[in-house]
Write a protein that holds these residues in place. Structure first.
Motif, short mmCIF file in Angstrom:
data_model
loop_
_atom_site.label_atom_id
_atom_site.label_comp_id
_atom_site.label_asym_id
_atom_site.label_seq_id
_atom_site.Cartn_x
_atom_site.Cartn_y
_atom_site.Cartn_z
N ALA A 50 14.11 1.58 39.97
CA ALA A 50 14.50 2.28 38.75
C ALA A 50 13.32 2.99 38.09
N TRP A 51 12.12 2.53 38.31
CA TRP A 51 10.92 3.12 37.71
C TRP A 51 10.71 4.56 38.15
N THR A 52 11.22 4.92 39.34
CA THR A 52 10.94 6.25 39.89
C THR A 52 11.50 7.36 39.02
N GLU A 53 12.68 7.14 38.46
CA GLU A 53 13.29 8.18 37.62
C GLU A 53 12.49 8.39 36.34
N GLU A 54 12.05 7.31 35.73
CA GLU A 54 11.25 7.45 34.51
C GLU A 54 9.90 8.10 34.79
N VAL A 55 9.24 7.68 35.85
CA VAL A 55 7.95 8.27 36.19
C VAL A 55 8.09 9.77 36.42
N ALA A 56 9.09 10.16 37.22
CA ALA A 56 9.28 11.58 37.53
C ALA A 56 9.57 12.37 36.26
N ARG A 57 10.42 11.85 35.40
CA ARG A 57 10.78 12.57 34.17
C ARG A 57 9.59 12.70 33.23
N TYR A 58 8.88 11.61 33.00
CA TYR A 58 7.77 11.64 32.05
C TYR A 58 6.60 12.47 32.56
N VAL A 59 6.35 12.41 33.85
CA VAL A 59 5.27 13.22 34.42
C VAL A 59 5.64 14.70 34.35
N LEU A 60 6.91 15.03 34.59
CA LEU A 60 7.35 16.43 34.49
C LEU A 60 7.16 16.97 33.07
N ILE A 61 7.45 16.14 32.07
CA ILE A 61 7.26 16.57 30.68
C ILE A 61 5.79 16.94 30.45
N TRP A 62 4.88 16.09 30.92
CA TRP A 62 3.45 16.38 30.76
C TRP A 62 3.04 17.64 31.53
N ILE A 63 3.57 17.81 32.74
CA ILE A 63 3.26 19.00 33.54
C ILE A 63 3.67 20.27 32.80
N VAL A 64 4.87 20.25 32.23
CA VAL A 64 5.38 21.44 31.53
C VAL A 64 4.50 21.79 30.33
N PHE A 65 4.19 20.81 29.49
CA PHE A 65 3.41 21.13 28.29
C PHE A 65 1.98 21.51 28.61
N MET A 118 5.95 11.19 17.89
CA MET A 118 5.04 10.12 18.30
C MET A 118 5.14 8.92 17.36
N GLU A 119 5.33 9.17 16.07
CA GLU A 119 5.51 8.05 15.13
C GLU A 119 6.75 7.25 15.49
N LEU A 120 7.83 7.95 15.81
CA LEU A 120 9.05 7.24 16.22
C LEU A 120 8.83 6.52 17.55
N GLY A 121 8.11 7.17 18.44
CA GLY A 121 7.88 6.60 19.76
C GLY A 121 6.98 5.39 19.76
N ALA A 122 6.25 5.18 18.68
CA ALA A 122 5.36 4.01 18.61
C ALA A 122 6.15 2.71 18.58
N VAL A 123 7.39 2.76 18.10
CA VAL A 123 8.21 1.55 18.04
C VAL A 123 9.30 1.54 19.11
N GLU A 124 9.37 2.58 19.91
CA GLU A 124 10.39 2.70 20.94
C GLU A 124 9.71 2.60 22.31
N THR A 125 10.34 1.89 23.24
CA THR A 125 9.78 1.78 24.59
C THR A 125 10.76 2.35 25.60
N SER A 126 10.23 2.72 26.74
CA SER A 126 11.10 3.25 27.79
C SER A 126 11.95 2.10 28.36
N PRO A 127 13.15 2.40 28.79
CA PRO A 127 14.08 1.35 29.21
C PRO A 127 13.59 0.51 30.40
N VAL A 128 12.98 1.12 31.38
CA VAL A 128 12.63 0.40 32.60
C VAL A 128 11.18 -0.09 32.59
N MET A 129 10.26 0.82 32.34
CA MET A 129 8.84 0.47 32.44
C MET A 129 8.29 -0.15 31.16
N GLN A 130 9.03 -0.06 30.07
CA GLN A 130 8.65 -0.65 28.79
C GLN A 130 7.32 -0.11 28.25
#
Length: 176
Positions: A50-65, A118-130
């Motif tokens: 399950a980690w693969t989907e999160e890694v791919a999505r989050y890395v793509l976000i960084w690549i785009v920005f 980022m302030e909201l994300g400080a208290v939120e974790t990703s579903p799989v990798m936490q």
């Protein structure tokens, strides 16, 4: 000013290599996901990655920005050019500069919104990798900061060198 331009170009070079590395990580994650989901399942092995989907999505976000930040340096982001190229040099360049100033304002807004996320994300974790979502949301203000830096350097360089800003992307691609 030339030393600042040189430093920004070196930063962009380092970021280009980082983006290449991130692309390799994303490719590995997607390939792993395909292998686990289709190949191993067809072979009767039922495991989860399950980690693969999160890694791919989050890395793509960084690549785009990060990539958008670098693209601002040579005006390589998507734009409609037919009007500014049709106009005589002075009004055409003025229109491009006005558009870039509007973009700088928008990039500033992206930083503000990204910091709020980022302030909201400080208290939120990703579903799989936490991992804290703040790490994912940090891509927006980081990329927007790069966009501001690269756009400002682009404007300064073309004004100092008295170059036609409308042809910067052509020169970067070797079209001129």
């Amino acid at each position: 000013m030339q030393s600042i331009i040189w430093l920004v170009d070196r930063l962009n070079l380092v970021l280009t290599y980082l983006i290449g590395l991130l692309l390799a990580v994303m490719t590995f994650a997607v390939l792993t996901q395909v292998l686990v989901r289709f190949v191993l399942t067809a072979a009767g092995v039922n495991i989860s990655a399950a980690w693969t989907e999160e890694v791919a999505r989050y890395v793509l976000i960084w690549i785009v920005f990060l990539g958008a930040g670098i693209g601002c340096r040579r005006r390589q982001l998507i734009s409609l050019e037919f009007v500014v190229r049709w106009l005589p040099p002075l009004p055409g360049q003025g229109l491009v500069h006005a558009g870039l100033l509007l973009c700088l304002g928008f990039f500033g807004l992206l930083i503000s919104v990204g910091l709020a996320f980022m302030e909201l994300g400080a208290v939120e974790t990703s579903p799989v990798m936490q991992i804290p979502k703040a790490w994912v949301y940090a891509a927006m203000p980081a990329g927007a900061s790069l966009m501001i830096l690269n756009t400002a350097v682009l404007i300064a360089e073309t004004l100092l060198q008295r170059r036609d800003i409308r042809t910067v992307a052509d020169a970067a691609e070797g079209v001129e």
